[in-house]
Design a protein around this motif. Structure first.
Motif, short mmCIF file in Angstrom:
data_model
loop_
_atom_site.label_atom_id
_atom_site.label_comp_id
_atom_site.label_asym_id
_atom_site.label_seq_id
_atom_site.Cartn_x
_atom_site.Cartn_y
_atom_site.Cartn_z
N VAL A 1 61.90 28.61 14.97
CA VAL A 1 61.07 29.14 16.06
C VAL A 1 61.03 30.67 15.99
CG1 VAL A 1 60.84 29.36 18.57
CG2 VAL A 1 61.41 27.15 17.56
N GLU A 2 62.16 31.29 15.66
CA GLU A 2 62.21 32.74 15.50
C GLU A 2 61.26 33.20 14.39
OE1 GLU A 2 63.64 34.97 17.23
OE2 GLU A 2 65.21 33.98 18.41
N VAL A 3 61.24 32.47 13.28
CA VAL A 3 60.33 32.81 12.18
C VAL A 3 58.87 32.70 12.63
CG1 VAL A 3 59.47 32.03 9.92
CG2 VAL A 3 61.92 32.22 10.33
N SER A 4 58.56 31.63 13.36
CA SER A 4 57.19 31.44 13.85
C SER A 4 56.78 32.56 14.80
CB SER A 4 57.06 30.09 14.56
OG SER A 4 57.28 29.02 13.66
N ALA A 5 57.72 33.02 15.63
CA ALA A 5 57.41 34.04 16.62
C ALA A 5 57.29 35.44 16.02
CB ALA A 5 58.48 34.05 17.71
N LYS A 6 57.83 35.65 14.82
CA LYS A 6 57.82 36.99 14.23
C LYS A 6 57.02 37.03 12.93
CE LYS A 6 62.22 38.30 16.34
NZ LYS A 6 63.65 38.67 16.12
N MET B 1 50.89 28.84 25.50
CA MET B 1 52.02 29.41 26.21
C MET B 1 52.62 28.41 27.19
SD MET B 1 54.05 31.90 26.55
CE MET B 1 53.26 33.24 25.68
N ILE B 2 51.76 27.68 27.90
CA ILE B 2 52.24 26.69 28.87
C ILE B 2 52.99 25.57 28.17
CG2 ILE B 2 51.50 24.94 30.54
CD1 ILE B 2 49.18 26.84 31.27
N VAL B 3 52.43 25.08 27.06
CA VAL B 3 53.10 24.02 26.30
C VAL B 3 54.46 24.51 25.80
CG1 VAL B 3 53.00 22.69 24.14
CG2 VAL B 3 50.99 22.83 25.61
N GLY B 4 54.50 25.75 25.30
CA GLY B 4 55.77 26.30 24.84
C GLY B 4 56.79 26.41 25.95
N LEU B 5 56.37 26.91 27.10
CA LEU B 5 57.29 27.05 28.24
C LEU B 5 57.85 25.69 28.67
CD1 LEU B 5 55.32 29.67 30.37
CD2 LEU B 5 57.58 30.01 29.37
N GLY C 1 56.57 30.95 23.75
CA GLY C 1 56.76 30.12 24.94
C GLY C 1 58.02 29.28 24.86
N LEU C 2 58.30 28.74 23.68
CA LEU C 2 59.51 27.93 23.50
C LEU C 2 60.77 28.75 23.75
CD1 LEU C 2 58.58 25.91 20.29
CD2 LEU C 2 59.03 24.94 22.55
N LYS C 3 60.70 30.04 23.43
CA LYS C 3 61.88 30.91 23.57
C LYS C 3 62.08 31.40 25.01
CE LYS C 3 62.47 34.05 20.47
NZ LYS C 3 62.20 35.22 19.59
N THR C 4 61.12 31.12 25.88
CA THR C 4 61.14 31.68 27.23
C THR C 4 61.21 30.56 28.27
OG1 THR C 4 59.71 33.44 26.39
CG2 THR C 4 59.99 33.31 28.77
N ARG D 1 66.92 41.98 25.70
CA ARG D 1 66.94 40.66 26.36
C ARG D 1 65.71 40.42 27.24
NH1 ARG D 1 68.89 40.80 31.60
NH2 ARG D 1 69.58 42.82 32.37
N ASP D 2 64.97 41.48 27.58
CA ASP D 2 63.79 41.33 28.43
C ASP D 2 62.47 41.39 27.67
OD1 ASP D 2 65.33 41.16 30.77
OD2 ASP D 2 65.44 43.35 30.94
N SER D 3 62.51 41.77 26.39
CA SER D 3 61.27 42.04 25.67
C SER D 3 60.40 40.79 25.51
CB SER D 3 61.58 42.63 24.29
OG SER D 3 62.38 41.75 23.52
N GLU D 4 61.03 39.64 25.24
CA GLU D 4 60.24 38.43 25.02
C GLU D 4 59.58 37.94 26.30
OE1 GLU D 4 63.00 35.85 23.17
OE2 GLU D 4 62.73 36.75 21.17
#
Length: 360
Positions: free
Chosen positions: A77-82, A58-62, A318-321, A163-166
């Protein structure tokens, strides 16, 4: 039109379809490769340093969120997250053998199931008491009740997306993984203070610590027997993932129907009224493994693959946030996770100390 012209037209259409598919794959390739490489680096670092892999991912993604702003990476990234997330959850079923679970005995199994139900219900109440929305409260409660980050990812996949779920999912994963690491150190001390034998110590650790890795670490700090018991108890909680996610998704969709707010999750539930595909796959793998139809090498490999795919999904999340999104949520979600964790521990202590002796 001659046969030759017709054949040329069919060939042209086929070539166009081929390039459309190829370009579609290219659209996802960059983001998927990025998340896979980052997750691989995280796994190597975690293996060397014994750091919590989910928290590290998570830290690396952020830290890499700025990359997500590039259109080249967004789709992958969306595919990886879902999609990769759901595949990882499905493969968790390969870790479970029902014979091992049943060997615990009905009193212990019922206590573990009661702990999951208690945490989901009380966790929802605590979250609402602190002012969280219902979906955030149940997301937090599910992560504490079942299996930490993995449960948070599974539960979030059947809740609505806004918009807040992730960022809610992100803060839940960070919080529950951090708490899991803290209690991994504290709970072996608690079992000694309570005077528990190895079996009860393993039962308490397996019934209360969130992530599987921390359960194993804490259990084997006490003894080998405690570690083995903790692992089986933890897998019993993982079995609860399927009914819990289904029930949460069902009631969430009913709630959305009542408010006439159709979301992606609701549409999925309408099309698949019984179980989402990844939960069906989870049950099938669990059944095959329990029946002895899968060789040990296959189940071990699928278990490793499951863990890595979940690591990829957390990295993608993490990348998306952004850190700004995380800070905007405030301290309340962390307090809710802490209270839910304490309530689960108190429930397990009461059950082991006062209820189980009546069945022995």
């Amino acid at each position: 039109m001659t046969d030759h012209q017709l054949q040329r037209q069919v060939s042209s259409i086929s070539l166009i379809n081929f390039w459309e598919r190829a370009l579609g794959c290219r659209k996802y390739a960059a983001g998927i490769i990025l998340t896979l490489l980052l997750a691989l680096c995280v796994k190597l670092i975690a293996d060397i340093t014994n750091a919590p892999s989910m928290l590290l991912a998570m830290i690396v993604g952020l830290c890499g969120h700025f990359v997500f702003r590039s259109n080249a990476f967004v789709a992958g990234v969306e595919v990886s997250a879902k999609q990769l997330l759901r595949l990882g959850v499905a493969l968790l079923g390969a870790k479970i053998v029902l014979v091992d679970v049943m060997a615990l005995g009905w009193p212990v199994i019922l206590l573990v199931i009661a702990g999951v139900i208690f945490t989901l219900v009380s966790g929802l109440f605590v979250g609402r008491l602190f002012g969280l929305k219902s979906d955030h409260a149940i997301l937090s409660a599910g992560s504490v009740a079942i299996c930490g980050a993995s449960a948070a990812l599974a539960v979030s996949s059947v809740l609505g997306q806004d918009r807040d779920s992730e960022r809610r999912t992100t803060i839940t994963i960070i919080g529950v993984t951090t708490l899991s690491t803290i209690v991994m150190i504290l709970y072996p001390i608690v079992t000694r203070l309570m005077g528990y034998d190895d079996q009860n110590a393993g039962l308490f650790i397996g019934a209360t610590i969130h992530d599987v890795a921390q359960v194993m670490g804490a259990g084997y700090m006490v003894s080998e027997e405690a570690g083995q018991t903790a692992a089986i108890v933890k897998l019993t909680r993982v079995v609860c993932l399927v009914p819990a996610v289904f029930i949460i998704g069902y009631f969430y969709c009913r709630s959305q129907q009542n408010h006439s707010e159709c979301t992606d999750a609701l549409e999925t539930k309408v099309k698949q009224p019984f179980l989402p595909g990844f939960l069906i796959a989870f049950l099938c793998l669990m059944a095959f493994n329990s029946a002895g139809a899968l060789p040990q090498s296959v189940t071990s490999g699928l278990g490793e693959l499951s863990g890595f795919l979940l690591l990829v999904a957390v990295t993608a999340l993490g990348l998306k946030t952004s850190f700004k999104d995380i800070m905007s949520i405030g301290i309340k979600p962390v307090l809710v996770l802490s209270v839910q964790t304490i309530l689960l521990a108190l429930f397990a202590l009461a059950g082991i100390s006062f209820l189980l002796p009546y069945f022995s």
